[in-house]
Design a protein around this motif. Structure first.
Motif, PDB file in Angstrom:
ATOM      1  N   TYR A 167       0.824  -1.207   0.000  1.00 19.58           N
ATOM      2  CA  TYR A 167       0.000   0.000   0.000  1.00 19.58           C
ATOM      3  C   TYR A 167       0.861   1.261   0.000  1.00 19.58           C
ATOM      4  CZ  TYR A 167      -4.186  -2.788   0.806  1.00 19.58           C
ATOM      5  OH  TYR A 167      -5.216  -3.683   0.661  1.00 19.58           O
ATOM      6  N   ALA A 168       2.012   1.217   0.659  1.00 22.15           N
ATOM      7  CA  ALA A 168       2.880   2.388   0.704  1.00 22.15           C
ATOM      8  C   ALA A 168       3.405   2.763  -0.675  1.00 22.15           C
ATOM      9  CB  ALA A 168       4.053   2.123   1.656  1.00 22.15           C
ATOM     10  N   ALA A 169       3.635   1.771  -1.525  1.00 23.96           N
ATOM     11  CA  ALA A 169       4.223   2.034  -2.839  1.00 23.96           C
ATOM     12  C   ALA A 169       3.243   2.701  -3.809  1.00 23.96           C
ATOM     13  CB  ALA A 169       4.733   0.725  -3.449  1.00 23.96           C
ATOM     14  N   LEU A 170       1.949   2.486  -3.631  1.00 22.33           N
ATOM     15  CA  LEU A 170       0.978   2.902  -4.649  1.00 22.33           C
ATOM     16  C   LEU A 170       0.883   4.415  -4.848  1.00 22.33           C
ATOM     17  CD1 LEU A 170      -1.824   0.286  -3.884  1.00 22.33           C
ATOM     18  CD2 LEU A 170      -0.005   0.169  -5.600  1.00 22.33           C
ATOM     19  N   PRO A 171       0.703   5.227  -3.802  1.00 19.16           N
ATOM     20  CA  PRO A 171       0.656   6.677  -4.035  1.00 19.16           C
ATOM     21  C   PRO A 171       1.980   7.238  -4.550  1.00 19.16           C
ATOM     22  CG  PRO A 171      -0.267   6.125  -1.883  1.00 19.16           C
ATOM     23  CD  PRO A 171       0.433   4.901  -2.390  1.00 19.16           C
ATOM     24  N   VAL A 172       3.085   6.669  -4.081  1.00 22.27           N
ATOM     25  CA  VAL A 172       4.394   7.140  -4.519  1.00 22.27           C
ATOM     26  C   VAL A 172       4.599   6.825  -6.000  1.00 22.27           C
ATOM     27  CG1 VAL A 172       6.877   7.068  -4.096  1.00 22.27           C
ATOM     28  CG2 VAL A 172       5.289   6.771  -2.200  1.00 22.27           C
ATOM     29  N   LEU A 173       4.165   5.656  -6.437  1.00 25.62           N
ATOM     30  CA  LEU A 173       4.293   5.276  -7.845  1.00 25.62           C
ATOM     31  C   LEU A 173       3.558   6.266  -8.739  1.00 25.62           C
ATOM     32  CD1 LEU A 173       5.072   3.336 -10.118  1.00 25.62           C
ATOM     33  CD2 LEU A 173       3.047   1.971  -9.555  1.00 25.62           C
ATOM     34  N   ARG A 174       2.324   6.573  -8.386  1.00 21.12           N
ATOM     35  CA  ARG A 174       1.545   7.501  -9.213  1.00 21.12           C
ATOM     36  C   ARG A 174       2.202   8.874  -9.263  1.00 21.12           C
ATOM     37  NH1 ARG A 174      -4.867   7.962  -8.487  1.00 21.12           N
ATOM     38  NH2 ARG A 174      -4.625   5.941  -9.514  1.00 21.12           N
ATOM     39  N   LEU A 187       0.660  12.766  12.662  1.00 20.04           N
ATOM     40  CA  LEU A 187       0.911  14.205  12.563  1.00 20.04           C
ATOM     41  C   LEU A 187       2.401  14.506  12.714  1.00 20.04           C
ATOM     42  CD1 LEU A 187      -2.091  15.589  14.663  1.00 20.04           C
ATOM     43  CD2 LEU A 187      -1.808  15.687  12.180  1.00 20.04           C
ATOM     44  N   VAL A 188       3.070  13.823  13.639  1.00 15.67           N
ATOM     45  CA  VAL A 188       4.507  14.045  13.845  1.00 15.67           C
ATOM     46  C   VAL A 188       5.295  13.642  12.596  1.00 15.67           C
ATOM     47  CG1 VAL A 188       6.532  13.293  15.151  1.00 15.67           C
ATOM     48  CG2 VAL A 188       4.395  13.819  16.347  1.00 15.67           C
ATOM     49  N   LEU A 189       4.974  12.491  12.022  1.00 15.98           N
ATOM     50  CA  LEU A 189       5.676  12.049  10.817  1.00 15.98           C
ATOM     51  C   LEU A 189       5.444  13.003   9.656  1.00 15.98           C
ATOM     52  CD1 LEU A 189       5.244   8.152  10.776  1.00 15.98           C
ATOM     53  CD2 LEU A 189       7.321   9.476  11.215  1.00 15.98           C
ATOM     54  N   ASP A 190       4.228  13.534   9.544  1.00 20.01           N
ATOM     55  CA  ASP A 190       3.939  14.469   8.457  1.00 20.01           C
ATOM     56  C   ASP A 190       4.743  15.752   8.623  1.00 20.01           C
ATOM     57  OD1 ASP A 190       2.371  14.886   6.038  1.00 20.01           O
ATOM     58  OD2 ASP A 190       1.409  16.515   7.144  1.00 20.01           O
ATOM     59  N   LEU A 191       4.878  16.233   9.847  1.00 22.12           N
ATOM     60  CA  LEU A 191       5.700  17.420  10.094  1.00 22.12           C
ATOM     61  C   LEU A 191       7.166  17.161   9.746  1.00 22.12           C
ATOM     62  CD1 LEU A 191       4.208  18.725  13.465  1.00 22.12           C
ATOM     63  CD2 LEU A 191       4.010  19.793  11.211  1.00 22.12           C
ATOM     64  N   PRO A 250       9.494  17.389  -5.399  1.00 22.62           N
ATOM     65  CA  PRO A 250       8.329  17.865  -4.624  1.00 22.62           C
ATOM     66  C   PRO A 250       7.075  17.035  -4.860  1.00 22.62           C
ATOM     67  CG  PRO A 250       9.501  19.720  -5.574  1.00 22.62           C
ATOM     68  CD  PRO A 250      10.097  18.475  -6.183  1.00 22.62           C
ATOM     69  N   VAL A 251       6.852  16.619  -6.109  1.00 18.68           N
ATOM     70  CA  VAL A 251       5.677  15.789  -6.418  1.00 18.68           C
ATOM     71  C   VAL A 251       5.842  14.398  -5.819  1.00 18.68           C
ATOM     72  CG1 VAL A 251       4.236  14.842  -8.267  1.00 18.68           C
ATOM     73  CG2 VAL A 251       5.302  17.094  -8.539  1.00 18.68           C
ATOM     74  N   ILE A 252       7.039  13.844  -5.916  1.00 21.56           N
ATOM     75  CA  ILE A 252       7.303  12.520  -5.337  1.00 21.56           C
ATOM     76  C   ILE A 252       7.113  12.560  -3.822  1.00 21.56           C
ATOM     77  CG2 ILE A 252       9.064  10.741  -4.974  1.00 21.56           C
ATOM     78  CD1 ILE A 252      10.308  11.620  -7.661  1.00 21.56           C
ATOM     79  N   LEU A 253       7.643  13.599  -3.185  1.00 20.07           N
ATOM     80  CA  LEU A 253       7.533  13.711  -1.733  1.00 20.07           C
ATOM     81  C   LEU A 253       6.077  13.869  -1.295  1.00 20.07           C
ATOM     82  CD1 LEU A 253       9.062  13.782   0.925  1.00 20.07           C
ATOM     83  CD2 LEU A 253       9.265  16.270   0.674  1.00 20.07           C
ATOM     84  N   ALA A 254       5.281  14.554  -2.105  1.00 18.75           N
ATOM     85  CA  ALA A 254       3.851  14.654  -1.796  1.00 18.75           C
ATOM     86  C   ALA A 254       3.221  13.267  -1.771  1.00 18.75           C
ATOM     87  CB  ALA A 254       3.150  15.544  -2.823  1.00 18.75           C
ATOM     88  N   GLY A 255       3.645  12.399  -2.691  1.00 15.29           N
ATOM     89  CA  GLY A 255       3.164  11.015  -2.688  1.00 15.29           C
ATOM     90  C   GLY A 255       3.625  10.257  -1.460  1.00 15.29           C
ATOM     91  N   VAL A 256       4.857  10.527  -1.020  1.00 15.11           N
ATOM     92  CA  VAL A 256       5.373   9.876   0.189  1.00 15.11           C
ATOM     93  C   VAL A 256       4.562  10.299   1.407  1.00 15.11           C
ATOM     94  CG1 VAL A 256       7.377   9.648   1.705  1.00 15.11           C
ATOM     95  CG2 VAL A 256       7.697   9.653  -0.767  1.00 15.11           C
ATOM     96  N   ARG A 257       4.193  11.572   1.458  1.00 10.84           N
ATOM     97  CA  ARG A 257       3.386  12.051   2.592  1.00 10.84           C
ATOM     98  C   ARG A 257       2.013  11.384   2.616  1.00 10.84           C
ATOM     99  NH1 ARG A 257       2.978  18.310   2.650  1.00 10.84           N
ATOM    100  NH2 ARG A 257       1.816  17.814   4.568  1.00 10.84           N
ATOM    101  N   VAL A 258       1.378  11.317   1.450  1.00 12.80           N
ATOM    102  CA  VAL A 258       0.074  10.636   1.367  1.00 12.80           C
ATOM    103  C   VAL A 258       0.225   9.178   1.772  1.00 12.80           C
ATOM    104  CG1 VAL A 258      -1.741   9.860  -0.211  1.00 12.80           C
ATOM    105  CG2 VAL A 258      -0.859  12.193  -0.381  1.00 12.80           C
TER     106      VAL A 258
END
Length: 220
Positions: free
Chosen positions: A95-102, A200-204, A140-148
């Motif tokens: 599941y972690a890989a899917l948003p990052v892949l897109r 929340l801590v991880l997102d920060l 920046p786009v890849i990192l946004a996927g990592v955050r999601v």
């Protein structure tokens, strides 16, 4: 109401060592699986982003994968791997890989072709162009996927307690299994609130990572 708050606080204090240990397990599982999933996703994105057909297949895989219920996937993994850490790691990494892949596909495909041609014209190899131009611009786009991905799998890691995986999900399942009994609600709330706080801590921390690793010229 005040009595309930005091009772919940006493519950947390009495089990603070166990809560801290399972919180560490939860964060460790999520961070390692997000890191592994991100590496897999980025490698796949690099292979497919220049081909419209392969890009469509990757996006389709991501969309279909997200529709698979976590309980169902964990149940399927029980047959070959049994209970424990292994099925939890496989499911959370999937599941972690899917948003990052897109996001990685979108980010790499969105890099200006003129910049790539300029880099190649300066004598940079294909690999050097990818590492020094394309990935930094798409970061920046890849990192946004990592955050999601991180926020999503914080909850999925809790569901992994269904297969006796590590983490705070044990509190939630214990509380739900004994609903109506002593401390059942306290257990469920403790696990849930702790997961929200950790998310929340991880997102920060990921926001800070973005500030530190994004090239100054493309920061929003």
């Amino acid at each position: 109401m005040w009595d309930f708050v005091l009772d919940a606080w006493d519950y947390v204090l009495d089990r603070r060592g166990q809560i801290a240990f399972q919180a560490f397990q939860h964060v460790s599982l999520v961070v390692q699986c997000v890191l592994l999933g991100s590496l897999i996703a980025l490698a796949l994105a690099v292979l497919v982003y220049r081909s419209p057909r392969a890009t469509g297949a990757a996006n389709g895989l991501s969309a279909i994968g997200l529709t698979i219920p976590a309980f169902a996937l964990l149940g399927i993994l029980l047959a070959p791997f049994g209970f424990g850490v292994t099925p939890a790691v496989i499911a959370v990494t999937f599941y972690a890989a899917l948003p990052v892949l897109r996001n990685a596909v979108v980010g790499l495909a969105g890099v200006d072709a003129a910049l790539i041609e300029s880099a190649r014209g300066m004598g940079m190899s294909r690999l050097a162009t990818l590492a020094r131009v394309e990935i930094p611009l798409a970061w920046p786009v890849i990192l946004a996927g990592v955050r999601v991905s991180t926020q999503m799998v914080m909850g999925i890691a809790a569901i992994a307690a269904y297969v006796l995986g590590p983490g705070l999900g044990g509190f939630i399942f214990t509380g739900l299994a004994r609903l109506g009994g002593a401390n059942s609600l306290n257990a469920a709330l403790t696990g849930t609130i702790a997961i929200v706080v950790l998310a929340l801590v991880l997102d920060l921390l990921l926001l800070l990572l973005g500030r530190l690793t994004t090239p100054r010229g493309i920061r929003v």
